[in-house]
Structures are given as C-alpha cells and as structure tokens.
Design a protein around this motif. Sequence first.
Motif, PDB file in Angstrom:
ATOM      1  N   UNK A   1       0.832  -1.208   0.000  1.00  0.00           N
ATOM      2  CA  UNK A   1       0.000   0.000   0.000  1.00  0.00           C
ATOM      3  C   UNK A   1       0.863   1.253   0.000  1.00  0.00           C
ATOM      4  N   UNK A   2       1.999   1.185  -0.682  1.00  0.00           N
ATOM      5  CA  UNK A   2       2.831   2.370  -0.871  1.00  0.00           C
ATOM      6  C   UNK A   2       2.251   3.257  -1.953  1.00  0.00           C
ATOM      7  N   UNK A   3       3.122   4.013  -2.615  1.00  0.00           N
ATOM      8  CA  UNK A   3       2.633   4.947  -3.618  1.00  0.00           C
ATOM      9  C   UNK A   3       1.883   4.277  -4.743  1.00  0.00           C
ATOM     10  N   UNK A   4       2.474   3.233  -5.339  1.00  0.00           N
ATOM     11  CA  UNK A   4       1.830   2.541  -6.454  1.00  0.00           C
ATOM     12  C   UNK A   4       0.582   1.806  -5.978  1.00  0.00           C
ATOM     13  N   UNK A   5       0.672   1.099  -4.848  1.00  0.00           N
ATOM     14  CA  UNK A   5      -0.485   0.382  -4.351  1.00  0.00           C
ATOM     15  C   UNK A   5      -1.657   1.296  -4.039  1.00  0.00           C
ATOM     16  N   UNK A   6      -1.362   2.434  -3.423  1.00  0.00           N
ATOM     17  CA  UNK A   6      -2.427   3.401  -3.134  1.00  0.00           C
ATOM     18  C   UNK A   6      -3.050   3.930  -4.414  1.00  0.00           C
TER      19      UNK A   6
ATOM     20  N   UNK B   1      15.470   5.276   3.642  1.00  0.00           N
ATOM     21  CA  UNK B   1      14.853   5.919   4.804  1.00  0.00           C
ATOM     22  C   UNK B   1      15.214   7.394   4.910  1.00  0.00           C
ATOM     23  N   UNK B   2      16.375   7.783   4.362  1.00  0.00           N
ATOM     24  CA  UNK B   2      16.822   9.174   4.442  1.00  0.00           C
ATOM     25  C   UNK B   2      16.193  10.068   3.378  1.00  0.00           C
ATOM     26  N   UNK B   3      15.603   9.460   2.361  1.00  0.00           N
ATOM     27  CA  UNK B   3      15.019  10.231   1.266  1.00  0.00           C
ATOM     28  C   UNK B   3      13.509  10.335   1.447  1.00  0.00           C
ATOM     29  N   UNK B   4      12.889  11.364   0.873  1.00  0.00           N
ATOM     30  CA  UNK B   4      11.438  11.504   1.000  1.00  0.00           C
ATOM     31  C   UNK B   4      10.708  10.374   0.284  1.00  0.00           C
ATOM     32  N   UNK B   5       9.555   9.994   0.818  1.00  0.00           N
ATOM     33  CA  UNK B   5       8.712   8.981   0.203  1.00  0.00           C
ATOM     34  C   UNK B   5       8.197   9.519  -1.133  1.00  0.00           C
ATOM     35  N   UNK B   6       8.467   8.832  -2.251  1.00  0.00           N
ATOM     36  CA  UNK B   6       8.016   9.340  -3.550  1.00  0.00           C
ATOM     37  C   UNK B   6       6.515   9.573  -3.620  1.00  0.00           C
ATOM     38  N   UNK B   7       5.750   8.774  -2.873  1.00  0.00           N
ATOM     39  CA  UNK B   7       4.295   8.915  -2.910  1.00  0.00           C
ATOM     40  C   UNK B   7       3.832  10.261  -2.381  1.00  0.00           C
ATOM     41  N   UNK B   8       4.642  10.883  -1.522  1.00  0.00           N
ATOM     42  CA  UNK B   8       4.241  12.152  -0.914  1.00  0.00           C
ATOM     43  C   UNK B   8       4.785  13.386  -1.588  1.00  0.00           C
ATOM     44  N   UNK B   9       5.380  13.219  -2.766  1.00  0.00           N
ATOM     45  CA  UNK B   9       6.022  14.357  -3.434  1.00  0.00           C
ATOM     46  C   UNK B   9       5.127  15.072  -4.441  1.00  0.00           C
ATOM     47  N   UNK B  10       3.946  14.534  -4.675  1.00  0.00           N
ATOM     48  CA  UNK B  10       3.111  15.055  -5.753  1.00  0.00           C
ATOM     49  C   UNK B  10       2.821  16.535  -5.670  1.00  0.00           C
TER      50      UNK B  10
ATOM     51  N   UNK C   1      15.437  14.047  -4.920  1.00  0.00           N
ATOM     52  CA  UNK C   1      14.197  13.418  -4.476  1.00  0.00           C
ATOM     53  C   UNK C   1      13.660  12.558  -5.617  1.00  0.00           C
ATOM     54  N   UNK C   2      14.104  11.298  -5.727  1.00  0.00           N
ATOM     55  CA  UNK C   2      13.635  10.420  -6.799  1.00  0.00           C
ATOM     56  C   UNK C   2      12.115  10.273  -6.774  1.00  0.00           C
ATOM     57  N   UNK C   3      11.532  10.216  -7.963  1.00  0.00           N
ATOM     58  CA  UNK C   3      10.078  10.124  -8.072  1.00  0.00           C
ATOM     59  C   UNK C   3       9.579   8.695  -8.008  1.00  0.00           C
ATOM     60  N   UNK C   4      10.502   7.728  -7.857  1.00  0.00           N
ATOM     61  CA  UNK C   4      10.127   6.323  -7.739  1.00  0.00           C
ATOM     62  C   UNK C   4      11.009   5.703  -6.658  1.00  0.00           C
ATOM     63  N   UNK C   5      10.691   4.493  -6.249  1.00  0.00           N
ATOM     64  CA  UNK C   5      11.418   3.816  -5.180  1.00  0.00           C
ATOM     65  C   UNK C   5      12.925   3.843  -5.417  1.00  0.00           C
ATOM     66  N   UNK C   6      13.676   4.441  -4.496  1.00  0.00           N
ATOM     67  CA  UNK C   6      15.130   4.503  -4.661  1.00  0.00           C
ATOM     68  C   UNK C   6      15.727   3.105  -4.537  1.00  0.00           C
ATOM     69  N   UNK C   7      15.116   2.219  -3.739  1.00  0.00           N
ATOM     70  CA  UNK C   7      15.610   0.844  -3.619  1.00  0.00           C
ATOM     71  C   UNK C   7      15.610   0.186  -4.996  1.00  0.00           C
ATOM     72  N   UNK C   8      14.475   0.286  -5.699  1.00  0.00           N
ATOM     73  CA  UNK C   8      14.361  -0.334  -7.022  1.00  0.00           C
ATOM     74  C   UNK C   8      15.232   0.386  -8.034  1.00  0.00           C
ATOM     75  N   UNK C   9      15.307   1.712  -7.944  1.00  0.00           N
ATOM     76  CA  UNK C   9      16.117   2.485  -8.887  1.00  0.00           C
ATOM     77  C   UNK C   9      17.588   2.097  -8.798  1.00  0.00           C
ATOM     78  N   UNK C  10      18.099   1.950  -7.577  1.00  0.00           N
ATOM     79  CA  UNK C  10      19.488   1.513  -7.401  1.00  0.00           C
ATOM     80  C   UNK C  10      19.685   0.133  -8.015  1.00  0.00           C
ATOM     81  N   UNK C  11      18.740  -0.770  -7.764  1.00  0.00           N
ATOM     82  CA  UNK C  11      18.842  -2.125  -8.295  1.00  0.00           C
ATOM     83  C   UNK C  11      18.928  -2.110  -9.819  1.00  0.00           C
TER      84      UNK C  11
END
Length: 407
Positions: free
Chosen positions: A8-13, A301-310, A186-196
């Motif tokens: 239920x993160x940004x995409x799930x919401x 955790x140190x970066x803003x949640x992409x879901x809240x940047x809109x 402030x990446x607009x998508x999951x930084x975990x996935x972006x790094x991967x």
Amino acid sequence: MRVLLVGAGGVGTAVTRIAARRGFLAHMVVADYDLARAEAAVAALGERGDRFSAHRLDASDQDAVRRMLVDERCDVLLNATDPRFVMPLFQAALEAGTHYVDMAMSLSVPHGSRPYEECGVKLGDDQFALARRWTQAGRLALVGMGVEPGLSDVFARYAADELFDDIEEIGVRDGADLTVEGYDFAPSFSIWTTIEECLNPPVVYEKDRGWFTTAPFSEPEVFDFPEGIGPVECVNVEHEEVLLIPRWVDARRVTFKYGLGGDFITKLKTLHALGLDSTAEVAVRGDDGPVRVSPRDVVAACLPDPAGLGDRMTGKTCAGTWVKGTKDGAPREVYLYHVVDNEWSMREYGSQAVVWQTAVNPVVALELLAGGAWSGNGVLGPEALPPRPFLDLLTEYGSPWGLREEG
C-alpha cells in the motif's frame, strides 16, 4: 473479481484509487506490513471504499499470504511491493490456486567473473523456472505488467502485429522533465528499485548473440521525448523488457534506456563507491547495542517517500517504445508512448505522475482478465497477449497513448 493487493505504498495506493472507479472489481483486500498504511489507502477512497478492506500482511511470509488468498476467496494476487518479495508472493499465489500479476520480476544476480559481458541469473529466471507448474495448474502469472515493463511490452506487441513486417530494433525509452520543489535529490520512484536497476549490469538482446551485459550507464544517447519534454540523455539500464520482449516478439535487437541525467548518474555512482547501494546488512551502533541494517534501506529511509512528493512536483513523465524496421518494403521508425502530466494525475487522483502511470496498467490488465478479453495460463509477459484490447481500454480510462512517426 476478488483481488489481494499486497503493498500500500505509492503505487499500491494509486491502484486503489483507479480500481475504485471501475465496476469489474467485487472486492480488493489491501494488505501491507504497516497496517496503518493499508488503512489510510482505504480510508482515502471515501464513499468509493465499500469494496475495499485493509489488513496487515508480511509479504515475505509465504504461508501467511497463501492463507489470506484462500480465506478471502481471492481470484488474483496483485503484487505492488518491491522486487525482493516477488518470489514468496509468486509462490504463494501458485500454492493457493489463484492468478498472479506483478509490475517487476524476480531479481537478477550478476555473472560471477564476467558481469559486464555475460548474464548470470537474469531478471525473471526464477519465475520462468516454475512456468510448467503454472501451466499444469491452469493459472496465469502475468509478469512485468506495470508501465515499464508492461505498457512498453504491449506497445512492442502492437508494433509487431500492426505496424511492421520486419523489426530491426525495439528500444524502450523512458524520460521526464519532472522537478521537485525544495529538494536537491528526491527520486520520483522507489530509490531501492532504482538503485537495483541502474547499478546492475544492463542487459541487451541481439538475435544472433542472445542476451548479454554491458557496463552500467553504457551507450548514452539523446532522445527527444514528446509533448514538450524534449531531449533527455538516456543510458542502458537493466530492465525486464529486454528479457521479456524477445520471448514473444521477433526483433533483431532489444534495448532499454532510461533518461537519468548526469546529476542522477553521479549520485548513483557515489552511492556505489561508498557501498551504500549494498543490500547486505552491516552492524551499526544503537542505543541498546549493535543493530544490523542494510545500507540501501538506510538510503531509502533518508530520502522523501516518492508517494508524498506530488504536491511539490511539476512536469510530465513519458514511457514508450521506439521501433525501427520495415513495412511494405519501406523503412519505418515509430515511437509509441504514454505521457502523464503530474498536475493532471494529482488533480484527478491525488497521485503523483510516476506512481499513477505505473499503477493504471495492472488495473487495466485486471479488468481485461475479469472480462475475458485477456486469458491464458503459465508465466506470460504482456506481449504474449493481444494488445488492441489493452490500448483501447487504457484510452477509456481517460489516459490515451500516442504514436509518433520518426525521421
């Protein structure tokens, strides 16, 4: 159709906000490790939320996922988590006898001695290894059904079916002109996935050679994106389309290039140089003694949640598929694309453009599966299914796609 949405993160919401407006859905169970996040996603639907319920669920607990699928009488599991949880969710759906849809595939492992020449474990290999079991069960695992992968794969199938007789190259090209006020990074998508995606060896496909890898950020090119976005430098990035498209579409070369920009690339290289991209846990000092954490999780955790940047974001994002080949004996080159303006997605759905663009595509796919326009069994990518019903329904959702003749 009864759906278990895990994540239920940004995409799930965004998935809940899109699906709540469609009649095909009988009920959606919104599940997340953080119950409050699942409850917030459902509460935000207001009067439209009567077909939704919130539950706590650990996506890594395969047996718990299986039990929830059975107890809630779900027809399909929609995976909106990051790729670490693909396999337990994928296997739970198989064990429960339900269908499965995800937007990112099982993780790759670089080649042990030649990471920038040869593939090791490829994206999706672990899922395709179980394809026969899915076929025998008569159930469908629709993998890579987001925007990229997902809609980009649908575009590839459409080009092969209706626009070309012979395809020389299919190149997925992703770019944006999004800016976020108040943040230097402030990446607009999951930084975990972006790094991967960005720091793993990119995969390229050539018909005579098969799949092979290159160095990160290789083969830079400037691609001119439509609807005012303009030219953006794009580089090779590991992505599922390169592993999916050649399985069902005949093309001599397939690539994926992402418009990252020089500043973003520099930051990713710095994270790698410092070891902050690692997923291996390290011990750090805590109030009650050593605590083990993953450096990549700390970065996230140190970066803003992409879901809240809109509310701070302006601009557009573009996902698309460039195709070069021949039609009726003449050369042809096209770019099939989908653009979302952040102002529009925030106004209409309260979701920022990148997560909304990702979320709309699995919802369209679920509606096609519910209505029978899409069907199948086994492990399939979007390009294995007819593209026209998908593209027509996407337009009906109020988010049309475009085609630009190149050259």
